[in-house]
Scaffold this motif. Structure first.
Motif, mmCIF file in Angstrom:
data_model
loop_
_atom_site.group_PDB
_atom_site.id
_atom_site.type_symbol
_atom_site.label_atom_id
_atom_site.label_comp_id
_atom_site.label_asym_id
_atom_site.label_seq_id
_atom_site.Cartn_x
_atom_site.Cartn_y
_atom_site.Cartn_z
ATOM 1 N N ALA A 186 103.551 94.201 -1.902
ATOM 2 C CA ALA A 186 104.622 93.589 -1.234
ATOM 3 C C ALA A 186 104.792 92.770 -2.430
ATOM 4 C CB ALA A 186 105.206 93.077 -0.121
ATOM 5 N N LYS A 187 105.874 92.559 -2.953
ATOM 6 C CA LYS A 187 106.356 91.559 -4.175
ATOM 7 C C LYS A 187 105.831 90.033 -4.234
ATOM 8 C CE LYS A 187 111.058 91.452 -6.035
ATOM 9 N NZ LYS A 187 112.089 91.204 -5.520
ATOM 10 N N ARG A 188 104.681 89.890 -4.502
ATOM 11 C CA ARG A 188 103.920 88.960 -4.319
ATOM 12 C C ARG A 188 103.537 88.213 -3.015
ATOM 13 N NH1 ARG A 188 105.351 85.127 -8.710
ATOM 14 N NH2 ARG A 188 105.404 87.115 -10.800
ATOM 15 N N SER A 189 102.327 89.430 -2.297
ATOM 16 C CA SER A 189 102.510 89.330 -1.002
ATOM 17 C C SER A 189 101.996 90.839 -0.674
ATOM 18 C CB SER A 189 103.867 88.544 0.006
ATOM 19 O OG SER A 189 105.004 90.609 -0.668
ATOM 20 N N PHE A 190 100.957 90.071 0.843
ATOM 21 C CA PHE A 190 100.650 91.452 1.745
ATOM 22 C C PHE A 190 101.363 91.315 2.516
ATOM 23 C CE2 PHE A 190 97.529 89.894 -2.111
ATOM 24 C CZ PHE A 190 97.273 91.368 -2.398
ATOM 25 N N GLU A 191 101.327 92.641 3.054
ATOM 26 C CA GLU A 191 102.003 93.057 4.475
ATOM 27 C C GLU A 191 101.004 93.432 5.889
ATOM 28 O OE1 GLU A 191 106.863 93.024 3.276
ATOM 29 O OE2 GLU A 191 106.169 94.338 3.790
ATOM 30 N N LEU A 192 100.948 93.229 6.714
ATOM 31 C CA LEU A 192 100.233 93.911 7.637
ATOM 32 C C LEU A 192 101.201 94.741 8.645
ATOM 33 C CD1 LEU A 192 97.274 91.636 8.054
ATOM 34 C CD2 LEU A 192 97.281 94.198 7.964
ATOM 35 N N HIS A 193 100.933 96.157 8.884
ATOM 36 C CA HIS A 193 102.141 96.921 9.710
ATOM 37 C C HIS A 193 101.755 97.876 11.304
ATOM 38 C CE1 HIS A 193 106.737 96.140 7.557
ATOM 39 N NE2 HIS A 193 105.282 95.956 7.346
ATOM 40 N N PRO A 194 102.593 97.621 11.829
ATOM 41 C CA PRO A 194 101.454 98.513 12.904
ATOM 42 C C PRO A 194 101.760 99.667 11.979
ATOM 43 C CG PRO A 194 103.142 97.589 13.921
ATOM 44 C CD PRO A 194 103.343 97.129 12.273
ATOM 45 N N PRO A 195 100.584 100.728 12.408
ATOM 46 C CA PRO A 195 100.494 102.030 11.972
ATOM 47 C C PRO A 195 101.374 102.996 12.507
ATOM 48 C CG PRO A 195 98.976 101.659 13.311
ATOM 49 C CD PRO A 195 99.301 100.446 13.310
ATOM 50 N N ILE A 196 102.300 103.151 12.287
ATOM 51 C CA ILE A 196 103.441 103.839 12.794
ATOM 52 C C ILE A 196 104.831 104.330 11.192
ATOM 53 C CG2 ILE A 196 105.440 104.418 13.865
ATOM 54 C CD1 ILE A 196 105.042 101.620 15.733
ATOM 55 N N ARG A 197 105.258 105.311 10.965
ATOM 56 C CA ARG A 197 105.244 106.471 10.084
ATOM 57 C C ARG A 197 106.571 105.837 9.776
ATOM 58 N NH1 ARG A 197 107.486 107.238 6.010
ATOM 59 N NH2 ARG A 197 106.971 109.410 4.597
ATOM 60 N N ARG A 198 107.156 104.800 9.476
ATOM 61 C CA ARG A 198 108.624 104.556 9.285
ATOM 62 C C ARG A 198 108.205 103.286 7.700
ATOM 63 N NH1 ARG A 198 112.176 106.138 12.824
ATOM 64 N NH2 ARG A 198 113.631 104.543 12.362
ATOM 65 N N ASP A 199 109.390 104.071 7.458
ATOM 66 C CA ASP A 199 109.920 102.817 5.780
ATOM 67 C C ASP A 199 110.952 102.859 5.768
ATOM 68 O OD1 ASP A 199 109.802 105.217 4.826
ATOM 69 O OD2 ASP A 199 107.624 105.166 3.894
ATOM 70 N N LYS A 200 111.402 102.688 4.704
ATOM 71 C CA LYS A 200 112.869 102.298 3.756
ATOM 72 C C LYS A 200 113.531 104.193 3.520
ATOM 73 C CE LYS A 200 113.239 97.853 2.161
ATOM 74 N NZ LYS A 200 113.427 96.804 1.109
ATOM 75 N N GLY A 201 112.076 104.601 3.499
ATOM 76 C CA GLY A 201 112.374 106.004 2.773
ATOM 77 C C GLY A 201 113.217 107.158 5.337
ATOM 78 N N THR A 202 112.503 106.698 5.335
ATOM 79 C CA THR A 202 112.874 107.399 7.051
ATOM 80 C C THR A 202 114.120 106.625 7.217
ATOM 81 O OG1 THR A 202 111.022 105.306 8.311
ATOM 82 C CG2 THR A 202 110.249 107.832 6.891
ATOM 83 N N ALA A 203 114.161 105.842 6.943
ATOM 84 C CA ALA A 203 115.429 104.439 7.585
ATOM 85 C C ALA A 203 116.235 105.331 6.604
ATOM 86 C CB ALA A 203 115.222 103.445 7.738
ATOM 87 N N LEU A 204 116.277 105.658 5.652
ATOM 88 C CA LEU A 204 117.679 106.178 5.452
ATOM 89 C C LEU A 204 118.049 106.892 4.953
ATOM 90 C CD1 LEU A 204 117.855 105.479 1.158
ATOM 91 C CD2 LEU A 204 118.495 107.767 1.881
ATOM 92 N N ILE A 205 116.925 108.601 5.318
ATOM 93 C CA ILE A 205 117.379 109.821 5.683
ATOM 94 C C ILE A 205 118.067 109.626 7.191
ATOM 95 C CG2 ILE A 205 116.126 112.045 6.351
ATOM 96 C CD1 ILE A 205 115.979 111.534 3.206
ATOM 97 N N GLU A 206 117.527 108.854 7.879
ATOM 98 C CA GLU A 206 118.117 108.758 9.097
ATOM 99 C C GLU A 206 119.128 108.477 9.036
ATOM 100 O OE1 GLU A 206 115.578 106.979 11.471
ATOM 101 O OE2 GLU A 206 114.041 108.300 11.725
ATOM 102 N N LEU A 207 119.512 107.528 8.370
ATOM 103 C CA LEU A 207 121.208 106.770 7.751
ATOM 104 C C LEU A 207 122.009 107.473 7.499
ATOM 105 C CD1 LEU A 207 120.200 103.031 7.637
ATOM 106 C CD2 LEU A 207 121.269 103.953 9.665
ATOM 107 N N ALA A 208 121.672 108.349 6.464
ATOM 108 C CA ALA A 208 121.929 109.184 5.627
ATOM 109 C C ALA A 208 122.694 111.014 5.827
ATOM 110 C CB ALA A 208 121.481 109.304 4.422
ATOM 111 N N GLU A 209 122.339 110.813 6.901
ATOM 112 C CA GLU A 209 122.754 112.217 8.254
ATOM 113 C C GLU A 209 124.330 112.415 7.046
ATOM 114 O OE1 GLU A 209 122.264 114.198 11.644
ATOM 115 O OE2 GLU A 209 121.852 112.972 11.738
ATOM 116 N N ASP A 210 124.788 113.639 7.183
ATOM 117 C CA ASP A 210 126.091 114.092 6.878
ATOM 118 C C ASP A 210 126.824 113.170 5.439
ATOM 119 O OD1 ASP A 210 125.550 116.079 8.742
ATOM 120 O OD2 ASP A 210 126.235 115.013 10.063
#
Length: 261
Positions: free
Chosen positions: A159-183
């Protein structure tokens, strides 16, 4: 005639979606993670936008609790890249992520012992290791995060000037956007970091279905070139992002005024 990329927000603003990162977009980049605050006037601007657009949301790597007091309740908030969210003022957590809290607590303790508390940002369901104050620390942090990811099954993300550790779950800003952008149509995303690239990918997916989309990169000395290259518009810092949002608001208000007359 030159096409204005903001024109779609004057077609049917009540169906438009606007999705924004927090750090570097709604706030300036802070020296310490807990010093980032929303720009003066930006909260009111978001509320104005939510009054004329179909949906306005903040999609961030921050925990919802960090953004809760700064982002008005009229605005949806997605935190930790989709592991948690706030809708109508109520917080929710993705239940698949809950079992990883204990692993995150252990990693926070180990990272704090190894690198010091100033380096570690605990987020409940994930953690971030920052090297902004000491760039020479980056290789060690990256190696440590990769080793811990292999040991625990967590996912290691730059990430920006950093490293992140996340649960191995297919969630990112793309999946969030697709869900919120329905219709919704058009749909815009404003970001400044590598973590926003999946959101731009989400817009690519919407393109295939005929949705008008807009990718906005907020430029800075730390903005990755790949994000600028993917963008339809590049603006200069959070001040440039605010100016763009005011232009979108003007387009939408004008269209709403025409519809009422």
């Amino acid at each position: 005639m030159t096409h204005d990329p903001l024109d779609p927000f004057g077609w049917a603003p009540e169906r438009a979606g606007l999705f924004l990162d927090f750090d570097g977009v709604l706030s300036g980049i802070a020296a310490e993670p807990d010093e980032a605050v929303i720009r003066d006037g930006m909260a009111d601007l978001l509320v104005e936008l939510s009054g004329v657009l179909g949906r306005v949301a903040v999609i961030s790597g921050r925990p919802v609790r960090y953004l809760d007091d700064m982002v008005p309740t009229e605005i949806d908030v997605v935190g930790l890249y989709g592991l948690e969210w706030r809708h109508c003022g109520v917080r929710h957590t993705l239940h698949q992520a809950e079992p990883y809290r204990s692993a995150v607590r252990e990693l926070v303790e180990l990272a704090t012992e190894a690198f010091g508390a100033a380096i570690v940002e605990a987020k409940g369901l994930s953690l971030t290791l920052h090297y902004r104050s000491d760039p020479d620390l980056a290789p060690r942090l990256s190696e440590w995060a990769a080793e811990q990811a292999e040991r625990t099954g967590m996912e290691h993300r730059p990430a920006k000037r950093s490293f992140e550790l996340h649960p191995p779950i297919r969630r990112d800003k793309g999946t969030a956007l697709i869900e919120l952008a329905e219709d919704l149509d058009p749909v815009a995303c404003v970001g400044d970091d590598l973590g926003d690239l999946p959101a731009f990918d989400g817009l690519d997916e919407l393109d295939v279905h005929g949705v008008a989309t807009l990718r906005v990169a907020v430029d800075s000395a730390e903005a990755p070139p790949i994000l600028r290259n993917r963008a339809d518009i590049v603006v200069d810092g959070p001040a440039g992002a605010e100016e763009l949002l005011r232009s979108i608001l003007a387009q939408a208000q004008a269209a709403t005024g025409r519809a009422r007359s």
